[in-house]
Design an enzyme around this catalytic site. Structure first.
Site, PDB file in Angstrom:
ATOM      1  N   HIS B  87       9.531  51.284  16.918  1.00 48.05           N
ATOM      2  CA  HIS B  87       8.319  52.058  17.201  1.00 48.05           C
ATOM      3  C   HIS B  87       7.118  51.597  16.383  1.00 48.05           C
ATOM      4  CE1 HIS B  87       9.349  54.709  13.687  1.00 48.05           C
ATOM      5  NE2 HIS B  87       8.046  54.751  13.606  1.00 48.05           N
ATOM      6  N   ASP B 136      15.848  52.226  17.926  1.00 45.74           N
ATOM      7  CA  ASP B 136      14.621  52.063  17.131  1.00 45.74           C
ATOM      8  C   ASP B 136      14.860  51.006  16.049  1.00 45.74           C
ATOM      9  OD1 ASP B 136      12.052  52.403  16.316  1.00 45.74           O
ATOM     10  OD2 ASP B 136      12.376  54.317  15.283  1.00 45.74           O
ATOM     11  N   SER B 240       8.373  54.366   7.994  1.00 51.44           N
ATOM     12  CA  SER B 240       9.169  53.843   9.106  1.00 51.44           C
ATOM     13  C   SER B 240       9.465  52.367   8.952  1.00 51.44           C
ATOM     14  CB  SER B 240       8.416  54.038  10.424  1.00 51.44           C
ATOM     15  OG  SER B 240       8.775  55.240  11.012  1.00 51.44           O
ATOM     16  N   GLY B 241      10.633  51.983   9.415  1.00 49.98           N
ATOM     17  CA  GLY B 241      11.012  50.577   9.378  1.00 49.98           C
ATOM     18  C   GLY B 241      11.581  50.149   8.039  1.00 49.98           C
TER      19      GLY B 241
END
Lengths: 415, 344
Positions: B87, B136, B240-241
């Site tokens: 994402h 994701d 995120s990530g």
């Protein structure tokens, strides 16, 4: 968010100047022309109305570039519309030229717009109240009273200006009641001259909008706002990560600015915010570029994006004298005791507008409805969203989208 | 783009290597693994808990920058590959605008240890559809290989069968928000937070507490949770990530990739991570040289449903509804069997 008011005030002219202006027919025809084209669509008409308000705003900020200024373009258009109904001759011509429409042919349309704005469908509490307070002894023309009531839902009350304090009290009490307590102390008794004031015209507009997607109170924190004076202030700011329409564009001179639309509950009213992209660009550099056309063009440039919005929580009240800005825009005769022609309001007395001013108040807070399911479902990812941080002077607009009416606009230099 | 390769022999080869590595590791023990490992070694171990990390403490942590702005974290897994979340790479973004910052500690400071690479290739998992969906995960190939240093090192990838016990203390790191809508303040030092692993089942149970039917959140097969039932400490926007790093046998493994969560640090809403081990073969399929590591034997995972049980007891109305038919069914059968006999 809560907002309010416009008020204007007419006074009786000295009895010596009796004006008999006759307007050449072709001029009236020119003025009346746009009305024919506008019969079936309220948008262009309301945009003409709001454009005058925006022009007045531009005039005001020229002289007060560093103040907080809030006006109601729609309120200004309504007040001028009421005056136009009562004006004749060159007084009327100036008003109609400036407004680019003749109220006479457009009564139905204006009435429809005014009704749409206060409609319950909006789900926002919009109250528009117009009243005329007339000296007991003055003889008013019945058609004027009736038209005002029909088009602008303008009520007529009798007061005695001979005792300024009690006249003032009743006007203020009315305004306070109509605006649900938002506008207090509208008039002070020294603005009323017991010998000269025969009529006070008040146009009040109150709005308490609930955000479509509320700001969580626990996310409101003090953040730094760099005001127009260059100083930093710690002010409470609302914060929300949500899906908003936003974009950016530049003025013809190449100065970039960002804009965002924050809808209110009910979807018919939105707040639009414009913020120069560079903190070095003063607000005054983009204001001359703002018109209903410009703001319409934002619509096509906006895309829905998850945005982290940071917006000051604030209350601002301004009372603005509209006389000089209107004169600068070419509406001069109605202020001149020798030239003003309001024969349609009263034949028995010679009226002119000695003062016209507006008071507006805005409150921006967290209140609103919970985020809709659609928004919530796409707001769980943990990537860093783009920020829209309103931490320096900005412009805002409260727009009634179905009619295109600008209920309020303002510049906030220091929340 | 996903390339199709003759997988059969290679897969076998990989399995063989993994098996060998596994044997090798279990024989050498933890210290041996550390000495030999090419991944998962940090120069200093430290207790964490929502604090600034030390420079070089999480040498696989990278910052993914779009158009000059930090948008996500990522984890270095080899000289040229970074693992992150799908994402973080929305369709409307341009690959050319991405940069990866490695060896960074304070995002706003420039140090000689920091390296920046553009992105040569982005591989998104095809099952990723929207926020909260499966898949994701994303692989990024750096424009040129990086030289490892004290500040730049890869983390180990766990093998497909790797299982980390519930309650294992892992660490999530990142430069994300420190509270909802509150960004990390300059000079933005890397933040670290110790979070215990929570099983998928328990996490699903937690996410059902006070859930709004209009906003269903479900923890998919390829997700794992970490955090606290009481809330307060969690990853947030901008993390995120980034890695959820777990220790095992003296090495650090990339157990999860920061993915999503309902707000940040809300009670009963732990952080949800992409379970890296469920993508071991996907990773290997796209980047053959990326070898997931078989874990040394970890302690048996204990059920952690008790984390959600307080609420189960309180919200037992639907459960009782189910209990009824379950008890009634044997009773009915018994009666049914007895019935013909009674006839006599």
């Amino acid at each position: 968010m809560e907002i309010a008011v416009l008020m204007s005030d007419y006074r009786l002219a000295m009895p010596e100047g009796t004006m008999t202006w006759h307007i050449p027919c072709f001029l009236l025809a020119t003025v009346a022309l746009p009305s024919a084209c506008l019969q079936f669509n309220p948008r262009p008409l309301e945009e003409l109305g709001s454009d005058i308000g925006i022009q007045v705003f531009n005039q005001i900020v020229k002289s007060q570039p560093r103040d907080n200024i809030i006006v109601s373009p729609h309120g200004i258009a309504s007040a001028l519309g009421m005056l136009q109904l009562g004006a004749s001759g060159r007084t009327k011509l100036q008003l109609a030229m400036m407004m680019k429409y003749n109220v006479n042919g457009l009564g139905k349309m204006l009435k429809r717009i005014n009704k749409a704005i206060v409609s319950k469908k909006n789900k926002d509490v919009v109250t528009m109240a117009n009243a005329m307070f007339v000296e007991k002894s003055s003889k008013l023309e019945a058609p004027f009273v009736a038209r005002n009531k029909d088009v602008f839902q303008c009520k007529v009350w009798n007061v005695s200006f001979e005792s300024p304090a009690s006249a003032c009290d009743s006007i203020n009490a009315w305004a306070k009641n109509e605006t649900r307590g938002m506008i207090d102390n509208l008039l002070s008794p020294d603005l009323i001259n017991s010998a000269l004031t025969k009529m006070v015209l008040v146009n009040a507009l109150y709005f308490k909008g609930l955000w479509k997607s509320r700001f969580r109170p626990e996310n409101t924190k003090k953040r730094t706002f760099v005001a127009a004076d260059g100083k930093s202030y710690q002010v409470p700011m609302l914060a929300q990560l949500s899906l908003f329409q936003s974009g950016s564009t530049s003025t013809p001179s190449g100065l970039w600015y960002n804009f965002i639309e924050l809808p209110y509950h009910g979807d018919s009213i939105s707040m639009l915010i414009a913020l120069p992209s560079e903190s070095s660009t003063p607000l005054s550099a983009i204001i001359p570029h703002i018109s209903t056309k410009t703001i319409d063009s934002w619509k096509s440039m906006m895309v829905p994006k998850r945005v982290q919005v940071i917006l000051p929580k604030f209350t601002a009240v301004t009372q603005t004298d509209l006389k000089e800005p209107l004169k600068a825009l070419g509406i001069v005769d109605m202020f001149d005791p020798l030239k003003a022609n309001f024969a349609k309001i009263s034949r028995s007395e010679n009226l002119h507008v000695s003062q016209i001013f507006q008071k507006a108040k805005i409150e921006v807070s967290e209140d609103g409805t919970r985020a809709s399911a659609v928004t919530a479902a796409i707001l769980i990812a943990r990537s860093s969203p783009p920020w829209f941080i309103v931490d320096r002077p900005f412009l805002f607009f409260i727009r009634h989208n179905p009619t295109g009416a600008f209920l309020f606009m303002g510049q906030i230099n220091k929340p | 783009m996903a390339q199709k390769a003759g997988l059969e022999p290679r897969q076998l080869e990989a399995v063989a290597i993994l098996l060998l590595l596994g044997i090798f590791q279990s024989e050498l023990g933890a210290d041996g693994a550390r000495a030999e490992a090419s991944c998962g070694v940090a120069s200093q171990a430290r207790i964490t808990g929502g604090s600034s990390a030390a420079p070089g403490q999480w040498p696989w942590q990278v910052s993914i920058i779009y158009d000059g702005i930090h948008v996500c974290g990522g984890s270095l897994v080899s000289e040229q590959w970074v693992l992150s979340a799908a994402h973080c790479f929305p369709r409307e973004h341009y690959k050319e605008e991405y940069e990866v910052k490695l060896g960074a500690h304070q995002l706003d400071a420039y140090t000689p240890e920091t390296e920046v690479r553009t992105v040569a290739q982005i591989i998104l998992h095809t099952s990723y559809r929207h926020e909260g969906s499966q898949g994701d995960i994303a692989l990024l190939r750096l424009s040129s290989p990086i030289t490892f240093s004290r500040y730049i090192r890869p983390i180990c990838l766990p093998a497909a069968n790797a299982s980390f016990p519930n309650g294992l203390q892992c660490t999530v790191t990142g430069w994300g928000h420190v509270a909802p809508s509150v960004s990390l303040q300059a000079p933005r030092p890397l933040q670290q937070l110790e979070v215990p692993l929570i099983s998928r089942e328990t996490c699903n149970c937690l996410y059902n507490i006070n859930a709004k039917p209009s906003e269903p959140h479900s923890i998919q097969q390829d997700m794992v949770c970490a955090g606290y039932v009481k809330g307060g400490m969690d990853a947030c926007q901008g993390d995120s990530g980034g890695p959820l790093s777990c220790p095992a046998g003296g090495l650090w493994y990339l157990v999860g990739i920061v993915s999503w969560g309902d707000a940040c640090g809300a009670p009963n809403r732990p952080g949800v991570y992409t379970l890296t081990s469920s993508y071991a073969s996907w990773i290997h399929h796209h980047v053959a040289e990326l070898q997931p590591r078989v874990l040394p034997q970890l302690q048996e995972s204990q059920p952690d449903i008790n984390l959600c049980s307080n609420h189960l007891a309180l919200n037992s109305a639907p459960a009782q509804g189910l209990l009824g038919p379950i008890l009634l069914l044997p009773l009915a059968l018994t009666l049914g069997l007895l019935y013909p006999w009674w006839e006599y």
